[in-house]
Write a protein that holds these residues in place. Structure first.
Motif, PDB file in Angstrom:
ATOM      1  N   ARG A   1     -11.648  -5.699   3.529  1.00 43.02           N
ATOM      2  CA  ARG A   1     -12.351  -4.547   4.086  1.00 43.02           C
ATOM      3  C   ARG A   1     -13.866  -4.701   3.990  1.00 43.02           C
ATOM      4  O   ARG A   1     -14.620  -3.809   4.362  1.00 43.02           O
TER       5      ARG A   1
ATOM      6  N   ALA B   1      -1.979  -7.503   0.869  1.00 40.00           N
ATOM      7  CA  ALA B   1      -3.159  -6.831   1.379  1.00 40.00           C
ATOM      8  C   ALA B   1      -2.705  -5.689   2.250  1.00 40.00           C
ATOM      9  O   ALA B   1      -1.563  -5.609   2.657  1.00 40.00           O
ATOM     10  N   SER B   2      -3.608  -4.787   2.567  1.00 39.33           N
ATOM     11  CA  SER B   2      -3.260  -3.632   3.363  1.00 39.33           C
ATOM     12  C   SER B   2      -4.160  -3.538   4.564  1.00 39.33           C
ATOM     13  O   SER B   2      -4.968  -4.404   4.849  1.00 39.33           O
TER      14      SER B   2
ATOM     15  N   ASP C   1      -7.193  -6.386  -0.838  1.00 38.65           N
ATOM     16  CA  ASP C   1      -7.450  -5.319   0.129  1.00 38.65           C
ATOM     17  C   ASP C   1      -8.945  -5.092   0.317  1.00 38.65           C
ATOM     18  O   ASP C   1      -9.444  -5.019   1.446  1.00 38.65           O
TER      19      ASP C   1
ATOM     20  N   PRO D   1       0.837  -1.202   0.000  1.00 41.38           N
ATOM     21  CA  PRO D   1       0.000   0.000   0.000  1.00 41.38           C
ATOM     22  C   PRO D   1       0.873   1.253   0.000  1.00 41.38           C
ATOM     23  O   PRO D   1       1.939   1.284   0.626  1.00 41.38           O
TER      24      PRO D   1
ATOM     25  N   GLN E   1      -2.196   0.978  -4.418  1.00 39.55           N
ATOM     26  CA  GLN E   1      -1.211  -0.085  -4.264  1.00 39.55           C
ATOM     27  C   GLN E   1      -0.076   0.186  -5.242  1.00 39.55           C
ATOM     28  O   GLN E   1      -0.314   0.588  -6.387  1.00 39.55           O
TER      29      GLN E   1
ATOM     30  N   SER F   1      -7.035  -2.406   7.305  1.00 39.80           N
ATOM     31  CA  SER F   1      -8.482  -2.402   7.136  1.00 39.80           C
ATOM     32  C   SER F   1      -9.053  -1.035   7.395  1.00 39.80           C
ATOM     33  O   SER F   1      -8.587  -0.294   8.240  1.00 39.80           O
TER      34      SER F   1
END
Length: 253
Positions: A142, A247-248, A138, A7, A75, A250
């Motif tokens: 979320r 992934a990043s 991501d 991210p 991203q 939340s």
């Protein structure tokens, strides 16, 4: 080539490639009267028509506000041996993307996040799916229900570009960045489906059911395995592209 996908944090804004850092085709609506962007468009610059509207100040301000209010919205793909950012994917709630309202297939679904653009540096174009994987991962984490995107289905022939300029730039070629509109073929290859058809600017949607990110990656990996000739499968693995995803943090839509 193996890329790391992470991210984007605001303090790393300066690491973005020049075009991704400056182009505000999606982020600024010229009819909104932004002084910075009006100066860029009407100031007699020497950029080509395909460069689109540019304002590094407006791009950083948009990114800063969205990161603060909504969370991760970009991203980036990093070449590990040099640490150079070689690609970026931007996504956002559609209400934060003024240009989206000008597309003939708008509006974006109320339950969807809008994927605006993916830009890869020359030589890294085949790695764009790594960024798409990261965006999907991501948004699934979320709890987002779907991601939508506007595609470009035409070639660069003059008729297609004239129509796009008229629709999206009010007739001003300098107010349109063709390079920041995703090719429809790229989106459909990833699993997006057309939900609002148009000869040049369709709107596509990818449903984000739980586990969909894994499903799309597995299907794509199996397809590559079937399509790869045996000789290539036995080639030096160092020369083969590797897709990475990350992934990043939340945040809620």
């Amino acid at each position: 080539m193996g890329l790391s996908v992470v991210p984007l944090e605001l303090e790393d804004f300066e690491t973005l490639p020049l075009h991704s850092r400056r182009c505000v085709f999606w982020e600024v609506d010229r009819t909104g009267g932004s002084p910075a962007i009006d100066t860029v468009i009407t100031g007699g610059d020497k950029r080509t028509d395909s460069a689109g509207p540019e304002s590094e100040f407006d791009k950083e301000a948009w990114l800063s506000g969205l990161l603060l209010e909504w969370g991760v919205c970009c991203q980036v793909a990093v070449e590990p041996t040099t640490g150079r950012v070689v690609g970026a994917a931007f996504y956002s709630p559609p209400g934060r993307v003024p240009r989206a309202q000008h597309f003939p297939t708008a509006p974006v679904g109320a339950d969807a996040v809008l994927l605006t653009t993916i830009r890869m540096e020359p030589g890294f174009e085949s790695e764009s799916t790594a960024l798409l994987d990261a965006v999907v991962a991501d948004l699934v984490r979320r709890g987002v229900r779907a991601v939508e995107a506007f595609g470009f289905s035409g070639d660069d022939e003059s008729l297609a570009m004239d129509l796009v300029t008229l629709l999206l730039g009010s007739g001003l070629a300098a107010d349109v960045c063709r390079r920041c509109i995703l090719p429809t073929r790229l989106l459909t290859d990833f699993g997006f489906e057309v939900v609002a058809d148009d000869p040049y600017l369709p709107r596509l949607r990818l449903e984000l059911d739980e586990g969909l990110g894994w499903k799309s990656q597995v299907e794509r990996a199996l397809r590559k395995l079937v399509e790869t000739p045996p000789a290539e499968m036995l080639a030096d693995p160092i020369s083969q592209p590797v897709t990475c995803s990350a992934a990043s943090s939340s945040a809620n839509v």
